[in-house]
Motif scaffolding. Structure first.
Motif, PDB file in Angstrom:
ATOM      1  N   ASN A 352       8.242   4.434  -2.422  1.00 10.53           N
ATOM      2  CA  ASN A 352       8.804   5.692  -1.943  1.00 10.53           C
ATOM      3  C   ASN A 352       7.993   6.179  -0.744  1.00 10.53           C
ATOM      4  OD1 ASN A 352       9.387   8.687  -1.829  1.00 10.53           O
ATOM      5  ND2 ASN A 352      10.716   8.110  -3.541  1.00 10.53           N
ATOM      6  N   GLN A 353       8.675   6.550   0.324  1.00 13.84           N
ATOM      7  CA  GLN A 353       7.982   7.012   1.522  1.00 13.84           C
ATOM      8  C   GLN A 353       7.114   8.231   1.241  1.00 13.84           C
ATOM      9  OE1 GLN A 353      11.685   6.758   4.208  1.00 13.84           O
ATOM     10  NE2 GLN A 353       9.997   6.532   5.636  1.00 13.84           N
ATOM     11  N   ASP A 354       7.568   9.094   0.367  1.00 10.13           N
ATOM     12  CA  ASP A 354       6.814  10.295  -0.006  1.00 10.13           C
ATOM     13  C   ASP A 354       6.259  10.096  -1.419  1.00 10.13           C
ATOM     14  OD1 ASP A 354       7.591  11.642   2.424  1.00 10.13           O
ATOM     15  OD2 ASP A 354       9.559  11.903   1.511  1.00 10.13           O
ATOM     16  N   ARG A 355       5.400   9.095  -1.563  1.00  6.42           N
ATOM     17  CA  ARG A 355       4.991   8.637  -2.889  1.00  6.42           C
ATOM     18  C   ARG A 355       4.346   9.722  -3.735  1.00  6.42           C
ATOM     19  NH1 ARG A 355       1.018   4.007  -0.683  1.00  6.42           N
ATOM     20  NH2 ARG A 355       2.941   3.622   0.446  1.00  6.42           N
ATOM     21  N   PHE A 356       3.516  10.568  -3.133  1.00 10.51           N
ATOM     22  CA  PHE A 356       2.826  11.562  -3.941  1.00 10.51           C
ATOM     23  C   PHE A 356       3.696  12.782  -4.224  1.00 10.51           C
ATOM     24  CE2 PHE A 356      -0.622   9.033  -2.111  1.00 10.51           C
ATOM     25  CZ  PHE A 356      -1.228   8.630  -3.292  1.00 10.51           C
ATOM     26  N   ASP A 357       4.670  13.025  -3.377  1.00 11.41           N
ATOM     27  CA  ASP A 357       5.675  14.036  -3.702  1.00 11.41           C
ATOM     28  C   ASP A 357       6.577  13.530  -4.830  1.00 11.41           C
ATOM     29  OD1 ASP A 357       4.737  15.799  -1.801  1.00 11.41           O
ATOM     30  OD2 ASP A 357       6.080  15.058  -0.223  1.00 11.41           O
ATOM     31  N   PHE A 358       6.874  12.236  -4.796  1.00 10.21           N
ATOM     32  CA  PHE A 358       7.687  11.663  -5.866  1.00 10.21           C
ATOM     33  C   PHE A 358       6.920  11.679  -7.182  1.00 10.21           C
ATOM     34  CE2 PHE A 358       9.539   8.105  -8.306  1.00 10.21           C
ATOM     35  CZ  PHE A 358      10.862   8.538  -8.332  1.00 10.21           C
ATOM     36  N   LEU A 359       5.598  11.543  -7.119  1.00  7.37           N
ATOM     37  CA  LEU A 359       4.783  11.618  -8.337  1.00  7.37           C
ATOM     38  C   LEU A 359       4.941  12.981  -9.003  1.00  7.37           C
ATOM     39  CD1 LEU A 359       2.657  10.436 -10.253  1.00  7.37           C
ATOM     40  CD2 LEU A 359       0.902  11.220  -8.642  1.00  7.37           C
ATOM     41  N   ILE A 360       5.054  14.032  -8.198  1.00  8.58           N
ATOM     42  CA  ILE A 360       5.300  15.374  -8.741  1.00  8.58           C
ATOM     43  C   ILE A 360       6.612  15.390  -9.523  1.00  8.58           C
ATOM     44  CG2 ILE A 360       5.729  17.792  -8.148  1.00  8.58           C
ATOM     45  CD1 ILE A 360       2.876  17.020  -7.592  1.00  8.58           C
ATOM     46  N   LEU A 361       7.627  14.751  -8.972  1.00 11.86           N
ATOM     47  CA  LEU A 361       8.926  14.699  -9.648  1.00 11.86           C
ATOM     48  C   LEU A 361       8.857  13.867 -10.918  1.00 11.86           C
ATOM     49  CD1 LEU A 361      11.261  14.247  -6.542  1.00 11.86           C
ATOM     50  CD2 LEU A 361      10.991  16.294  -7.947  1.00 11.86           C
ATOM     51  N   VAL A 362       8.068  12.794 -10.904  1.00  8.02           N
ATOM     52  CA  VAL A 362       7.899  11.993 -12.123  1.00  8.02           C
ATOM     53  C   VAL A 362       7.261  12.840 -13.216  1.00  8.02           C
ATOM     54  CG1 VAL A 362       6.734   9.999 -13.135  1.00  8.02           C
ATOM     55  CG2 VAL A 362       7.763   9.809 -10.868  1.00  8.02           C
ATOM     56  N   CYS A 363       6.266  13.634 -12.852  1.00  7.89           N
ATOM     57  CA  CYS A 363       5.631  14.525 -13.829  1.00  7.89           C
ATOM     58  C   CYS A 363       6.637  15.538 -14.380  1.00  7.89           C
ATOM     59  CB  CYS A 363       4.447  15.242 -13.187  1.00  7.89           C
ATOM     60  SG  CYS A 363       3.064  14.160 -12.751  1.00  7.89           S
ATOM     61  N   CYS A 364       7.459  16.082 -13.512  1.00 13.12           N
ATOM     62  CA  CYS A 364       8.491  17.020 -13.965  1.00 13.12           C
ATOM     63  C   CYS A 364       9.495  16.319 -14.883  1.00 13.12           C
ATOM     64  CB  CYS A 364       9.218  17.631 -12.767  1.00 13.12           C
ATOM     65  SG  CYS A 364       8.268  18.867 -11.881  1.00 13.12           S
ATOM     66  N   ALA A 365       9.859  15.106 -14.529  1.00 14.48           N
ATOM     67  CA  ALA A 365      10.791  14.351 -15.370  1.00 14.48           C
ATOM     68  C   ALA A 365      10.199  14.129 -16.756  1.00 14.48           C
ATOM     69  CB  ALA A 365      11.126  13.017 -14.713  1.00 14.48           C
ATOM     70  N   ALA A 392       7.795   6.072 -24.260  1.00 13.54           N
ATOM     71  CA  ALA A 392       7.237   4.835 -23.718  1.00 13.54           C
ATOM     72  C   ALA A 392       8.165   4.150 -22.718  1.00 13.54           C
ATOM     73  CB  ALA A 392       6.921   3.861 -24.856  1.00 13.54           C
ATOM     74  N   ASP A 393       9.433   4.542 -22.671  1.00 12.91           N
ATOM     75  CA  ASP A 393      10.405   3.909 -21.789  1.00 12.91           C
ATOM     76  C   ASP A 393      10.271   4.490 -20.377  1.00 12.91           C
ATOM     77  OD1 ASP A 393      12.502   2.725 -20.516  1.00 12.91           O
ATOM     78  OD2 ASP A 393      14.077   3.535 -21.811  1.00 12.91           O
ATOM     79  N   VAL A 394       9.521   3.804 -19.529  1.00  8.40           N
ATOM     80  CA  VAL A 394       9.264   4.334 -18.189  1.00  8.40           C
ATOM     81  C   VAL A 394      10.503   4.275 -17.304  1.00  8.40           C
ATOM     82  CG1 VAL A 394       6.812   3.794 -18.295  1.00  8.40           C
ATOM     83  CG2 VAL A 394       8.396   2.105 -17.362  1.00  8.40           C
ATOM     84  N   HIS A 395      11.443   3.378 -17.617  1.00  9.16           N
ATOM     85  CA  HIS A 395      12.667   3.311 -16.823  1.00  9.16           C
ATOM     86  C   HIS A 395      13.469   4.606 -16.948  1.00  9.16           C
ATOM     87  CE1 HIS A 395      11.552  -0.915 -17.475  1.00  9.16           C
ATOM     88  NE2 HIS A 395      12.099  -1.125 -16.293  1.00  9.16           N
ATOM     89  N   THR A 396      13.480   5.174 -18.142  1.00  8.36           N
ATOM     90  CA  THR A 396      14.161   6.456 -18.345  1.00  8.36           C
ATOM     91  C   THR A 396      13.487   7.552 -17.543  1.00  8.36           C
ATOM     92  OG1 THR A 396      14.849   5.819 -20.582  1.00  8.36           O
ATOM     93  CG2 THR A 396      14.818   8.167 -20.075  1.00  8.36           C
ATOM     94  N   ILE A 397      12.167   7.544 -17.517  1.00  7.07           N
ATOM     95  CA  ILE A 397      11.415   8.558 -16.764  1.00  7.07           C
ATOM     96  C   ILE A 397      11.689   8.429 -15.276  1.00  7.07           C
ATOM     97  CG2 ILE A 397       9.101   9.342 -16.160  1.00  7.07           C
ATOM     98  CD1 ILE A 397       8.202   8.365 -18.953  1.00  7.07           C
ATOM     99  N   LEU A 398      11.645   7.215 -14.763  1.00 10.42           N
ATOM    100  CA  LEU A 398      11.868   6.998 -13.336  1.00 10.42           C
ATOM    101  C   LEU A 398      13.300   7.341 -12.940  1.00 10.42           C
ATOM    102  CD1 LEU A 398       9.923   3.634 -12.911  1.00 10.42           C
ATOM    103  CD2 LEU A 398       9.222   5.894 -12.101  1.00 10.42           C
ATOM    104  N   ARG A 399      14.247   7.025 -13.821  1.00 10.73           N
ATOM    105  CA  ARG A 399      15.643   7.359 -13.544  1.00 10.73           C
ATOM    106  C   ARG A 399      15.825   8.871 -13.452  1.00 10.73           C
ATOM    107  NH1 ARG A 399      17.700   5.496 -17.908  1.00 10.73           N
ATOM    108  NH2 ARG A 399      17.529   3.331 -17.209  1.00 10.73           N
ATOM    109  N   ARG A 400      15.176   9.593 -14.372  1.00 11.77           N
ATOM    110  CA  ARG A 400      15.288  11.061 -14.346  1.00 11.77           C
ATOM    111  C   ARG A 400      14.609  11.635 -13.106  1.00 11.77           C
ATOM    112  NH1 ARG A 400      17.545  14.878 -14.011  1.00 11.77           N
ATOM    113  NH2 ARG A 400      17.526  16.767 -15.276  1.00 11.77           N
TER     114      ARG A 400
END
Length: 408
Positions: A352-365, A392-400
């Motif tokens: 992701n071009q904005d990798r650390f901004d996307f990390l914020i969204l992963v935490c929210c997910a 434990a299903d990281v695919h669900t987290i990333l999808r969200r």
């Protein structure tokens, strides 16, 4: 999908996002991209194409034609670092130790002068001991880091080099790792309770025979060299959890050439990643716009926008973001999931071009996916959930997280 991988220039940052969801297995593509790019290997097949360590961490130039010469140059540079930072000082210390010329009227172990070689030596020992303590307990749920590497560093283990090794420095010194005061605020809870006590406590690790070294010793050397070359930040507890997955990806690659140079390539990729993430480890920057406090608050401000009800519930219970997001953000979620799942998360994160901004969204997910439990739980129950994340299903987290990014 094949076309951009076979071009003379590697995909630019904007096009690397095509790899965030992986690729179908296609062995014919492997020689095109350096191994260890996007690595996700289920038990019977490789689903994701190698590439993120080199391309997504800006290690290789875009022109494929210069990759071989570039890698040769970088690996020779790392060998020079080892020579200057570990071998030559070790030889000098061994020689001086025999003649006692290191103890003089003007420079001795009790000399408070900041320019004293002894003071520098003791300071390095403190850093080394903290690194040693941390890397010995890397990923205790697997035996990889405690096992011997197939490619021990020939330069370090060359019997012609009679010098004080890092291993002997750790064994001989009487300093204690507990005296190191480089810990970040709150980092004492860097490892969740379930993973602090692994099946192989560090005191039980067997010493490998001469001529061999464990993977954790390689990681230790990478971190020590980084600390010496970056005295402004040196080593901070938690860096080991970031370098670990990088090294594992290189060191387990099927390509023998990449495995052999895992140490050098890991060092440069780790250095590049830390150039983007280092502000999270510098306490004086905590309250700045680029500091960890701002990023932790960003998780809650984003959550307020995406799920106001859950945000207000956490606020009512006085569950502050630093209680759990400090570890999530500084360690890039490397302590929340098993190693293969961490690597899968990093595939998407680094593409992701904005990798650390996307990390914020992963935490929210991650929060939104357990909203029902959080809305029903009290303070104690919710803190347990957040300190030991249940999904434990990281695919669900990333999808969200992707849905949140797309505004859905």
């Amino acid at each position: 999908m094949e076309s951009p991988l076979r071009e003379e220039s590697a995909p630019c940052a904007g096009r690397l996002c095509m790899f965030c969801d992986g690729l179908p297995l296609h062995p014919g593509l492997f020689p095109v991209c350096p191994p260890t790019a996007i690595l996700y290997r289920p038990s019977s097949y490789r689903k994701w194409m190698d590439g993120w360590n080199f391309l997504l961490l800006n290690y290789l130039p875009l022109e494929r034609a210069v990759w071989d010469s570039f890698l040769k140059k970088q690996r020779e540079l790392y060998a020079q670092f080892l020579e200057e930072i570990i071998i030559q000082p070790g030889i000098a210390k061994a020689d001086l130790g025999l003649s006692r010329e290191d103890v003089t009227l003007h420079d001795h172990p009790l000399n408070p002068n900041p320019d004293s070689r002894w003071k520098s030596y003791f300071k390095d020992n403190e850093i080394l001991l903290q690194i040693d303590k941390d890397v010995r307990r890397l990923c205790p749920d697997i035996s990889f880091f405690q096992s011997a590497t197939e490619h021990p560093c020939k330069l370090i283990l060359d019997p012609r080099n009679d010098y004080e090794t890092l291993r002997s420095r750790v064994e001989q010194t009487s300093l204690k790792a507990q005296t190191v005061n480089r810990n970040r605020r709150g980092v004492t809870n860097v490892s969740p309770p379930a993973r602090v006590h692994g099946p192989n406590p560090s005191s039980a690790y067997e010493v490998l025979p001469p001529g061999s070294e464990a993977h954790w010793e390689v990681v230790e050397r990478v971190l020590f060299v980084y600390a010496k070359l970056n005295p402004g930040i040196a080593y901070v507890q938690g860096m080991n959890e970031i370098v670990g997955p990088l090294y594992y990806t290189f060191a387990t690659d099927p390509n023998r050439d990449w495995k052999e140079h895992a140490e050098a390539d890991t060092f440069f990729c780790f250095t590049n990643l830390m150039s983007e993430n280092r502000d999270n480890f510098i306490q004086t920057l905590d309250d700045s716009h680029c500091g960890i406090t701002y990023r932790m608050e960003s998780v809650y401000s984003t959550l307020k926008e995406k799920d106001g009800e859950l945000y207000h519930k956490l606020q009512e219970q006085n569950i502050k973001p630093q209680y759990f997001t400090f570890r999530w953000l500084t360690l890039l979620l490397s302590q929340e999931f098993l190693l293969p799942d961490v690597i899968r998360i990093w595939d998407t994160l680094f593409s992701n071009q904005d990798r650390f901004d996307f990390l914020i969204l992963v935490c929210c997910a991650m929060l939104i996916l357990i909203r029902d439990q959080l809305l029903c739980g009290d303070f104690t129950a919710n803190m347990r959930l957040l300190q030991d994340y249940p999904i434990a299903d990281v695919h669900t987290i990333l999808r969200r997280a992707t849905e949140l990014q797309d505004g859905t």
